[in-house]
Design a protein around this motif. Structure first.
Motif, short mmCIF file in Angstrom:
data_model
loop_
_atom_site.label_atom_id
_atom_site.label_comp_id
_atom_site.label_asym_id
_atom_site.label_seq_id
_atom_site.Cartn_x
_atom_site.Cartn_y
_atom_site.Cartn_z
N TYR A 78 0.81 -1.22 0.00
CA TYR A 78 0.00 0.00 0.00
C TYR A 78 0.85 1.27 0.00
N GLY A 79 2.07 1.12 -0.44
CA GLY A 79 2.89 2.31 -0.64
C GLY A 79 3.69 2.74 0.57
N VAL A 80 4.49 3.77 0.34
CA VAL A 80 5.44 4.28 1.34
C VAL A 80 4.78 5.41 2.14
N PHE A 81 4.95 5.38 3.45
CA PHE A 81 4.44 6.39 4.39
C PHE A 81 4.65 7.81 3.80
N TYR A 82 3.56 8.60 3.77
CA TYR A 82 3.64 9.92 3.13
C TYR A 82 4.81 10.80 3.61
N PRO A 83 5.04 10.90 4.93
CA PRO A 83 6.16 11.75 5.36
C PRO A 83 7.50 11.33 4.74
N ILE A 84 7.68 10.03 4.56
CA ILE A 84 8.93 9.56 3.93
C ILE A 84 8.96 9.97 2.46
N GLN A 85 7.82 9.85 1.81
CA GLN A 85 7.76 10.28 0.41
C GLN A 85 8.10 11.78 0.29
N LYS A 86 7.58 12.56 1.23
CA LYS A 86 7.83 14.01 1.16
C LYS A 86 9.31 14.31 1.41
N ALA A 87 9.87 13.63 2.43
CA ALA A 87 11.28 13.86 2.75
C ALA A 87 12.16 13.43 1.56
N ALA A 88 11.81 12.33 0.92
CA ALA A 88 12.59 11.85 -0.23
C ALA A 88 12.46 12.82 -1.41
N THR A 89 11.27 13.35 -1.59
CA THR A 89 11.06 14.32 -2.68
C THR A 89 11.96 15.53 -2.46
N LEU A 90 12.03 15.98 -1.21
CA LEU A 90 12.86 17.14 -0.89
C LEU A 90 14.34 16.81 -1.10
N ALA A 91 14.74 15.61 -0.68
CA ALA A 91 16.15 15.21 -0.85
C ALA A 91 16.54 15.25 -2.33
N LEU A 92 15.68 14.68 -3.17
CA LEU A 92 15.98 14.62 -4.61
C LEU A 92 15.99 16.02 -5.23
N THR A 93 15.18 16.90 -4.66
CA THR A 93 15.05 18.23 -5.25
C THR A 93 16.15 19.18 -4.77
#
Ligand SMILES: Cc1ncc(COP(=O)(O)O)c(C=O)c1O
Length: 390
Positions: free
Chosen positions: A267-282
């Motif tokens: 059911y996917g990756v915990f939203y806060p982790i997705q947000k933190a990863a998005t920020l890291a990549l950006t």
């Protein structure tokens, strides 16, 4: 109740033997420098940790995410363009719960029992294990020092080429920290086209490449998009191994089977982790520069210390590991077991396949002082060994 025969066949005695011995030593109170596990010792960037702590406070973040957010996919797309000069649309990105999750499930998405998968020897264990778990057949290609650790595709028998559905490789690799050449990737793509084989490139160490060498994504090679997919991860690049987030990039038609399989499984990756990863990549480019520098400094220092210990080991060009050819007179396992006695944990090369015999893998996951300490202990071990032999 007995576990399945497949599971029993996967038990790797080398890893369990090493782990038991290590535990014994720790129990006895011995100080160990553990170079056996490729888990980053450093934290993610502060702005990533801050993002994570803010997001976990938000009540709306706790539902099932189901899939990767658009923002995450856009961030991967921009990252791939910026870092690897690969044009990836958001539809060509599949988020994973770590690349290991994707690598293991890919086998179920693609393989039937009559299929063969070509994997490297030495190789990262999940490549072969996933194929075995899925009930298909593994064919190993040797990665030899005299061939710059690139497989000789022309040596693969025609019958295997006919039956092979995938070939899995990783550069810079684990356990072998070698780099590919564009020419090799071109020949790999020709090979894959000729035999209708999917190339699975694991690019988990894409941001740990040293000496100003540019990372080479297979997807940057013309023609790759028809036959190749690439796994990547935030585990090693941004020290986010425990967050369990990675991704697969490739033509929509090639990544779709895994997306469908995953829709049945997770059911996917915990939203806060997705947000933190998005920020890291950006926003992580400066961090990545420093990160590379940290590992390069560790590598240089450790190489020098090993040289002074009288052990000449090939300098890794990238990745997180040193792949050391061990001095004559030892097997990999003997060397690793003896190193344990001196307070250093290394992984015997044979744990990664028969061609790993004669080598040990050492992860650069400590600061320079601890690495220096490890080298000193290995020096003592080699001196004691030589004095017994002479
Ligand atoms: C070559 C390689 N691929 C994939 C992985 C798995 O990484 P992740 O944390 O993204 O699952 C590792 C982890 O050590 C690795 O060494």
């Amino acid at each position: 109740m007995k576990p399945s025969r497949t599971l029993q066949s996967l038990t790797t005695s080398v890893f369990s033997q090493m782990s038991l011995k290590k535990k014994e030593k720790l129990k006895q109170g011995q100080d160990m420098v553990d170079l056996s596990i490729g888990s980053p010792d450093l934290p993610p960037p502060t702005f990533v940790k801050d993002c994570l702590s803010e997001e976990v406070q938000k009540d709306g973040e706790y539902g099932y995410p189901l899939t990767g957010t658009d923002e995450f996919k856009e961030a991967v797309s921009a990252f791939y363009g910026r870092r690897y000069h690969v044009d990836v649309s958001e539809r060509e990105v599949l988020q994973l719960m770590g690349s290991q999750e994707g690598l293991s499930h890919l086998a179920f998405a693609y393989l039937d029992p009559e299929d063969v998968v070509i994997v490297p020897d030495p190789g990262y264990p999940i490549y072969a294990a996933s194929v075995q778990i899925a009930g298909a057949e593994v064919y190993t290609v040797p990665l030899l020092e005299e061939n710059d650790f690139l497989p000789k595709l022309e040596d693969i028998p025609e019958e295997i080429c006919q039956r092979a559905k995938m070939i899995v490789l990783n550069y810079p690799g684990n356990p072998i920290p070698a780099l590919p050449t564009a020419t090799f990737f071109e020949s790999l793509i020709d090979f894959a086209r000729k035999h209708d084989i999917l190339i699975v490139h694991d690019f988990a160490y894409s941001e740990l490449i040293f000496d100003q060498v540019e990372p080479l994504s297979i997807l940057s090679i013309p023609g790759a998009e028809d036959v190749a997919i690439e796994f990547n991860s935030l585990s090693k690049s941004f020290n986010m191994a425990g967050c369990r987030i990675g991704y697969l990039v490739g033509h929509t038609s090639l990544i779709e089977p895994l997306a469908v399989l995953k829709s049945h499984i997770d059911y996917g990756v915990f939203y806060p982790i997705q947000k933190a990863a998005t920020l890291a990549l950006t926003k992580g480019d400066t961090f990545l520069e420093e990160h590379r520098h940290t590992y390069q400094t560790r590598r240089d220092m450790f190489m020098d210390a090993l040289k002074q210990a009288g052990w000449h080991v090939q300098k890794p060009q990238g990745g997180m590991f040193v792949w050391g050819r061990i001095p004559a007179g030892w097997t990999s396992l003997d060397f690793a077991l003896e190193a344990l006695e001196y307070g250093v944990v290394v992984t015997p090369g044979q744990a990664f396949g028969a061609q790993g015999e004669g080598y040990v893998r050492m992860a650069l996951v400590h600061d320079v002082d601890r690495l220096e300490e490890a080298a000193q202990r290995l020096k003592k071990m080699l001196e004691d060994h030589n004095s017994v032999r002479t």
